[in-house]
Design a protein around this motif. Structure first.
Motif, PDB file in Angstrom:
ATOM      1  N   THR A  88       0.956  -1.173  -0.048  1.00  0.00           N
ATOM      2  CA  THR A  88       0.016  -0.028   0.007  1.00  0.00           C
ATOM      3  C   THR A  88       0.974   1.334  -0.128  1.00  0.00           C
ATOM      4  O   THR A  88       1.791   1.253   0.783  1.00  0.00           O
ATOM      5  CB  THR A  88      -0.925   0.189   1.394  1.00  0.00           C
ATOM      6  N   GLU A 111     -11.525  -5.352   8.899  1.00  0.00           N
ATOM      7  CA  GLU A 111     -10.702  -5.490   8.058  1.00  0.00           C
ATOM      8  C   GLU A 111     -10.046  -7.070   8.033  1.00  0.00           C
ATOM      9  O   GLU A 111     -10.060  -7.841   8.860  1.00  0.00           O
ATOM     10  CB  GLU A 111      -9.481  -4.404   8.332  1.00  0.00           C
ATOM     11  N   ILE A 114      -3.797  -6.405   8.477  1.00  0.00           N
ATOM     12  CA  ILE A 114      -3.579  -5.044   8.616  1.00  0.00           C
ATOM     13  C   ILE A 114      -1.894  -5.256   8.218  1.00  0.00           C
ATOM     14  O   ILE A 114      -1.307  -6.330   8.667  1.00  0.00           O
ATOM     15  CB  ILE A 114      -3.374  -4.615  10.068  1.00  0.00           C
ATOM     16  N   ASP A 115      -1.279  -4.628   7.495  1.00  0.00           N
ATOM     17  CA  ASP A 115      -0.128  -4.802   6.775  1.00  0.00           C
ATOM     18  C   ASP A 115       0.607  -3.454   7.235  1.00  0.00           C
ATOM     19  O   ASP A 115       1.217  -3.389   8.384  1.00  0.00           O
ATOM     20  CB  ASP A 115      -0.038  -4.839   5.300  1.00  0.00           C
ATOM     21  N   SER A 116       1.075  -2.413   6.390  1.00  0.00           N
ATOM     22  CA  SER A 116       1.523  -1.292   6.776  1.00  0.00           C
ATOM     23  C   SER A 116       0.784  -0.514   8.036  1.00  0.00           C
ATOM     24  O   SER A 116       1.175   0.323   8.597  1.00  0.00           O
ATOM     25  CB  SER A 116       1.769  -0.251   5.539  1.00  0.00           C
ATOM     26  N   GLY A 117      -0.619  -0.565   7.808  1.00  0.00           N
ATOM     27  CA  GLY A 117      -1.493  -0.105   8.816  1.00  0.00           C
ATOM     28  C   GLY A 117      -2.109   1.273   8.258  1.00  0.00           C
ATOM     29  O   GLY A 117      -2.905   2.076   8.683  1.00  0.00           O
ATOM     30  N   ARG A 118      -1.458   1.859   6.782  1.00  0.00           N
ATOM     31  CA  ARG A 118      -2.076   2.956   6.354  1.00  0.00           C
ATOM     32  C   ARG A 118      -3.556   2.992   6.050  1.00  0.00           C
ATOM     33  O   ARG A 118      -4.098   4.173   6.222  1.00  0.00           O
ATOM     34  CB  ARG A 118      -1.186   3.283   4.978  1.00  0.00           C
ATOM     35  N   THR A 119      -4.144   1.915   5.473  1.00  0.00           N
ATOM     36  CA  THR A 119      -5.620   1.781   5.110  1.00  0.00           C
ATOM     37  C   THR A 119      -6.269   2.188   6.332  1.00  0.00           C
ATOM     38  O   THR A 119      -7.151   3.031   6.311  1.00  0.00           O
ATOM     39  CB  THR A 119      -5.577   0.344   4.605  1.00  0.00           C
ATOM     40  N   LYS A 143       0.033  -8.470   9.963  1.00  0.00           N
ATOM     41  CA  LYS A 143       1.412  -8.703   9.889  1.00  0.00           C
ATOM     42  C   LYS A 143       2.226  -7.664  10.639  1.00  0.00           C
ATOM     43  O   LYS A 143       2.488  -6.499   9.820  1.00  0.00           O
ATOM     44  CB  LYS A 143       1.697  -8.545   8.317  1.00  0.00           C
ATOM     45  N   VAL A 163       4.021 -12.818   5.066  1.00  0.00           N
ATOM     46  CA  VAL A 163       3.884 -13.700   3.703  1.00  0.00           C
ATOM     47  C   VAL A 163       2.586 -12.959   2.992  1.00  0.00           C
ATOM     48  O   VAL A 163       1.736 -12.538   3.787  1.00  0.00           O
ATOM     49  CB  VAL A 163       3.610 -15.195   4.391  1.00  0.00           C
ATOM     50  N   VAL A 165      -0.789 -13.574   1.716  1.00  0.00           N
ATOM     51  CA  VAL A 165      -1.935 -14.605   1.750  1.00  0.00           C
ATOM     52  C   VAL A 165      -3.126 -14.576   1.128  1.00  0.00           C
ATOM     53  O   VAL A 165      -3.506 -13.414   0.402  1.00  0.00           O
ATOM     54  CB  VAL A 165      -2.408 -14.911   3.324  1.00  0.00           C
ATOM     55  N   ILE A 170      -9.855 -13.082   0.621  1.00  0.00           N
ATOM     56  CA  ILE A 170      -8.557 -12.514   0.577  1.00  0.00           C
ATOM     57  C   ILE A 170      -8.086 -12.828  -0.796  1.00  0.00           C
ATOM     58  O   ILE A 170      -8.018 -13.978  -1.108  1.00  0.00           O
ATOM     59  CB  ILE A 170      -7.594 -12.678   1.451  1.00  0.00           C
ATOM     60  N   ASP A 171      -7.570 -11.945  -1.763  1.00  0.00           N
ATOM     61  CA  ASP A 171      -7.347 -12.174  -3.301  1.00  0.00           C
ATOM     62  C   ASP A 171      -6.018 -11.978  -3.574  1.00  0.00           C
ATOM     63  O   ASP A 171      -5.122 -11.060  -2.646  1.00  0.00           O
ATOM     64  CB  ASP A 171      -8.062 -11.434  -4.032  1.00  0.00           C
TER      65      ASP A 171
HETATM   66  P1  IMP Z   1      -2.043  -1.512   4.687  1.00  0.00           P
HETATM   67  O1  IMP Z   1      -2.939  -0.442   4.365  1.00  0.00           O
HETATM   68  O2  IMP Z   1      -0.595  -1.735   4.217  1.00  0.00           O
HETATM   69  O3  IMP Z   1      -2.209  -2.089   5.998  1.00  0.00           O
HETATM   70  O4  IMP Z   1      -2.781  -2.727   3.441  1.00  0.00           O
HETATM   71  C1  IMP Z   1      -3.907  -3.562   4.050  1.00  0.00           C
HETATM   72  C2  IMP Z   1      -4.438  -4.052   2.848  1.00  0.00           C
HETATM   73  O5  IMP Z   1      -3.620  -4.653   1.845  1.00  0.00           O
HETATM   74  C3  IMP Z   1      -5.598  -5.088   3.306  1.00  0.00           C
HETATM   75  O6  IMP Z   1      -6.843  -4.502   3.562  1.00  0.00           O
HETATM   76  C4  IMP Z   1      -5.341  -6.033   2.082  1.00  0.00           C
HETATM   77  O7  IMP Z   1      -6.401  -5.642   1.066  1.00  0.00           O
HETATM   78  C5  IMP Z   1      -4.083  -5.717   1.264  1.00  0.00           C
HETATM   79  N1  IMP Z   1      -3.307  -6.848   1.671  1.00  0.00           N
HETATM   80  C6  IMP Z   1      -2.189  -6.824   2.635  1.00  0.00           C
HETATM   81  N2  IMP Z   1      -1.658  -7.976   2.780  1.00  0.00           N
HETATM   82  C7  IMP Z   1      -2.371  -8.759   2.123  1.00  0.00           C
HETATM   83  C8  IMP Z   1      -1.945 -10.004   1.722  1.00  0.00           C
HETATM   84  O8  IMP Z   1      -1.106 -11.044   2.299  1.00  0.00           O
HETATM   85  N3  IMP Z   1      -2.979 -10.700   0.878  1.00  0.00           N
HETATM   86  C9  IMP Z   1      -3.909 -10.254   0.332  1.00  0.00           C
HETATM   87  N4  IMP Z   1      -4.050  -8.941   0.477  1.00  0.00           N
HETATM   88  C10 IMP Z   1      -3.344  -8.076   1.355  1.00  0.00           C
END
Ligand code: IMP
Ligand code: MG
Length: 193
Positions: A88, A111, A114-119, A143, A163, A165, A170-171
């Protein structure tokens, strides 16, 4: 398990991914049930609104709601972020906003990951502008190692490693949402076969 199935990468050629199971449907069901129990306990007697982030969280939302023992209103947002397929970027915008009034209500964002957390940071800050009584976060997966901004889930299913997923809504490139389990994907061309 559809191992190594071909997935269109959206620019005209097929990429191959290997799928490795991470969470079985039974494990997911048990995580979702305990989240629903906790939420039902914490929000009893409150004006609760679930705001589900499309599309990845749709399956999680529907199972969570099925196990909930208290009334809830449900709404959806869709966010577009300008980044790569797996990351993101800083620029996020709303392409479908909520339709219910949330002023004075207790909002729980639903949700998938959570990855970067920005969304989540973007959405939470935006929802707060409508003066809800509270805004909290419920995520199925986290994550934590990838976090770039300060945000935490108030209700979390499970922390996972860094990783990519798929499955259970989730796609990757709109594929694998239908899988009842959650798998991690490895592009086959990145492996030394
Ligand atoms: P963030 O804003 O970086 O936290 O991204 C969160 C969004 O990235 C999630 O709502 C997912 O849509 C997408 N995302 C993050 N990791 C994955 C993954 O492993 N598989 C599929 N989508 C992901
Ligand atoms: Mg998402």
């Amino acid at each position: 398990m559809p191992e190594g199935a071909g997935v269109s990468n959206g620019v005209g050629h097929m990429e191959r991914y290997r799928l490795t199971p991470l969470l079985t449907s039974e494990e997911i069901a048990s995580l979702v049930k305990s989240l629903a129990d906790q939420i039902s306990k914490d929000y009893r007697g409150r004006a609760l609104v679930f705001v589900c982030i499309l599309k990845g969280a749709f399956m999680f939302l529907s199972d969570l709601v099925r196990h909930l023992q208290i009334p809830v209103q449900i709404d959806f947002v869709r966010l577009a972020s300008y980044g790569t397929e797996t990351k993101t970027s800083g620029t996020i915008e709303i392409t479908k906003d909520i339709e219910l009034p949330i002023e004075g209500k207790d909002v729980l964002i639903i949700e998938d990951i959570i990855d970067s957390g920005r969304t989540l940071q973007f959405l939470r800050d935006r929802l707060i502008l409508s003066n809800p009584n509270s805004v909290k976060i419920c995520a199925l997966l986290d994550k934590k190692a990838r976090r770039e901004v300060e945000i935490e889930a108030d209700y979390l299913g499970k922390e996972i490693d860094n990783v990519f997923v798929v499955g259970y809504g989730i796609d990757v490139n709109e594929t694998y949402r239908h899988l009842p389990e959650i798998c991690y994907v490895t592009p086959v061309d990145q492996e030394n076969e």
